[in-house]
Design an enzyme around this catalytic site. Structure first.
Site, mmCIF file in Angstrom:
data_model
loop_
_atom_site.group_PDB
_atom_site.id
_atom_site.type_symbol
_atom_site.label_atom_id
_atom_site.label_comp_id
_atom_site.label_asym_id
_atom_site.label_seq_id
_atom_site.Cartn_x
_atom_site.Cartn_y
_atom_site.Cartn_z
ATOM 1 N N TRP A 1 15.932 37.465 66.436
ATOM 2 C CA TRP A 1 15.175 36.240 66.139
ATOM 3 C C TRP A 1 14.824 35.497 67.429
ATOM 4 O O TRP A 1 13.666 35.170 67.678
ATOM 5 C CB TRP A 1 15.979 35.308 65.216
ATOM 6 C CG TRP A 1 15.229 34.044 64.916
ATOM 7 C CD1 TRP A 1 14.310 33.869 63.936
ATOM 8 C CD2 TRP A 1 15.303 32.808 65.643
ATOM 9 N NE1 TRP A 1 13.802 32.588 64.000
ATOM 10 C CE2 TRP A 1 14.394 31.923 65.030
ATOM 11 C CE3 TRP A 1 16.037 32.358 66.747
ATOM 12 C CZ2 TRP A 1 14.199 30.618 65.483
ATOM 13 C CZ3 TRP A 1 15.840 31.063 67.194
ATOM 14 C CH2 TRP A 1 14.931 30.205 66.567
ATOM 15 N N ALA B 1 13.075 37.701 60.160
ATOM 16 C CA ALA B 1 14.165 37.157 59.340
ATOM 17 C C ALA B 1 14.252 35.639 59.433
ATOM 18 O O ALA B 1 15.213 35.044 58.950
ATOM 19 C CB ALA B 1 15.487 37.794 59.772
ATOM 20 N N ASP B 2 13.248 35.010 60.023
ATOM 21 C CA ASP B 2 13.271 33.561 60.210
ATOM 22 C C ASP B 2 13.281 32.826 58.865
ATOM 23 O O ASP B 2 12.465 33.101 57.987
ATOM 24 C CB ASP B 2 12.046 33.143 61.017
ATOM 25 C CG ASP B 2 11.975 31.648 61.198
ATOM 26 O OD1 ASP B 2 12.583 31.160 62.153
ATOM 27 O OD2 ASP B 2 11.329 30.972 60.375
ATOM 28 N N VAL B 3 14.195 31.872 58.736
ATOM 29 C CA VAL B 3 14.332 31.142 57.470
ATOM 30 C C VAL B 3 13.087 30.336 57.138
ATOM 31 O O VAL B 3 12.679 30.237 55.979
ATOM 32 C CB VAL B 3 15.554 30.194 57.523
ATOM 33 C CG1 VAL B 3 15.770 29.539 56.180
ATOM 34 C CG2 VAL B 3 16.777 30.938 57.929
ATOM 35 N N LEU C 1 10.004 31.011 58.010
ATOM 36 C CA LEU C 1 8.983 31.966 57.568
ATOM 37 C C LEU C 1 9.241 32.387 56.127
ATOM 38 O O LEU C 1 8.339 32.374 55.274
ATOM 39 C CB LEU C 1 9.007 33.186 58.495
ATOM 40 C CG LEU C 1 8.002 34.293 58.223
ATOM 41 C CD1 LEU C 1 6.594 33.817 58.523
ATOM 42 C CD2 LEU C 1 8.322 35.530 59.053
#
Length: 300
Positions: free
Chosen positions: A235, A254-256, A258
């Site tokens: 990330w 895996a960005d929250v 996004l």
DNA sequence: TGCCAGGGTCTTT
DNA sequence: AAAGACCATGGC
């Protein structure tokens, strides 16, 4: 200042809307690196190793007016400031291809319309980008801004103008002499404190620099090298590539933020899986960084 | 008020 | 290789 303040013009591309970029910069009240005041942005930057204060606005919406508040710049210094602003706002990028794909994209069509003219506003300073990336891991963004403020106000220098302080991000040299215990007083976790100090020491030692990564072959090489550093995972590596190195294929899958933006736009009951996101991202070939930036903007 | 946040490391199966 | 524990504070 008794002299007249000097203003220079900075050319902007077709796909540019000053107000849209201003709105992005104004979205966080607790931001410490600049102030948004009366449709303008004021910040300190270092030019020719000297802190100066600049004010950016766009009275006719055609180009950016850059006013030197505290300092009469030489010709060379003016060029340095133009280069900085151009990089900060990503002014040299032609967004036409991105907008062509975004217009008809299932997810991007809405943010495309809503935020037309928004650039991927970067973090030109490599150390700042690194610290901000590490700092922002796994905590809510509001708290991350608070931690950044504490960090900058503790270790940075500032210019005072009309009662406000305008901060420069601390230099790694300063942090190289700071202890984990001191950083933890800001309420960072012990791990993050260690990571930040390690990174500062690596930069001071010359093992870590923006130039080194800009010279690399591709995103894969950058990612491999950065994730070898303790505290930097996939990330953070992609975040850095996106906001600082300006690699357009950088993509923090895996960005929250996004994930939540996609969940919101598609009105999903559950969060999309990594596979679903990669499927959607097939249409964003070569523009993953901008797609991510626009999707973030949907929620924040 | 309890869940979760712009993740990553270290340990355990 | 994959899954789980842990970090640890604060926003909402």
């Amino acid at each position: 200042m008794s002299h007249k303040q000097q203003t220079i013009l900075i050319a902007t591309p077709t796909e540019f809307c000053f107000a849209e970029n201003l709105a992005y910069l104004a979205r966080e009240q607790n931001e410490v690196m600049y102030e948004v005041i009366d449709q303008s942005i004021i910040r300190a930057i270092k030019v020719n190793h000297q802190p100066i204060l600049i004010q950016l606005d766009a009275p006719n919406q055609q180009e950016i007016h850059c006013t030197f508040i505290t300092h009469q710049p030489s010709e060379i210094e003016q060029q340095e400031v133009i280069a900085y602003v151009t990089e900060w706002f990503d002014l040299e990028r032609d967004l036409q291809p991105f907008y062509t794909l975004a217009q008809h994209d299932a997810l991007l069509s809405i943010p495309y319309t809503k935020f037309y003219g928004l650039r991927n506003i970067g973090i030109p300073d490599f150390f700042e980008a690194l610290v901000w990336g590490i700092l922002g891991q796994q905590i809510n963004l509001r708290f991350a801004y608070t931690l950044k403020r504490r960090f900058v106000e503790m270790y940075g220098e500032c210019i005072v103008y009309e009662g406000k302080k305008y901060w420069l991000f601390p230099e790694p040299e300063i942090l190289a002499n700071v202890t984990v215990e001191e950083l933890m007083l800001l309420k960072m976790t012990q791990k993050k404190s260690e990571y930040i100090l390690d990174v500062a020491q690596k930069m001071v030692a010359g093992d870590l620099s923006k130039e080194k990564y800009l010279a690399m072959e591709d995103l894969q090489a950058v990612e491999k090298s950065l994730t070898a550093i303790r505290g930097i995972g996939p990330w953070t590596a992609n975040y850095l590539a996106m906001r600082c190195l300006r690699i357009q294929t950088a993509f923090p899958v895996a960005d929250v933020g996004l994930i939540n933006a996609i969940k919101f736009l598609k009105e999903m009951d559950q969060k999309p899986t990594k596979e679903e996101i990669l499927e959607l991202a097939q249409n964003w070939e070569n523009w993953q960084a901008y797609a991510t930036f626009y999707l973030w903007r949907v929620l924040y």
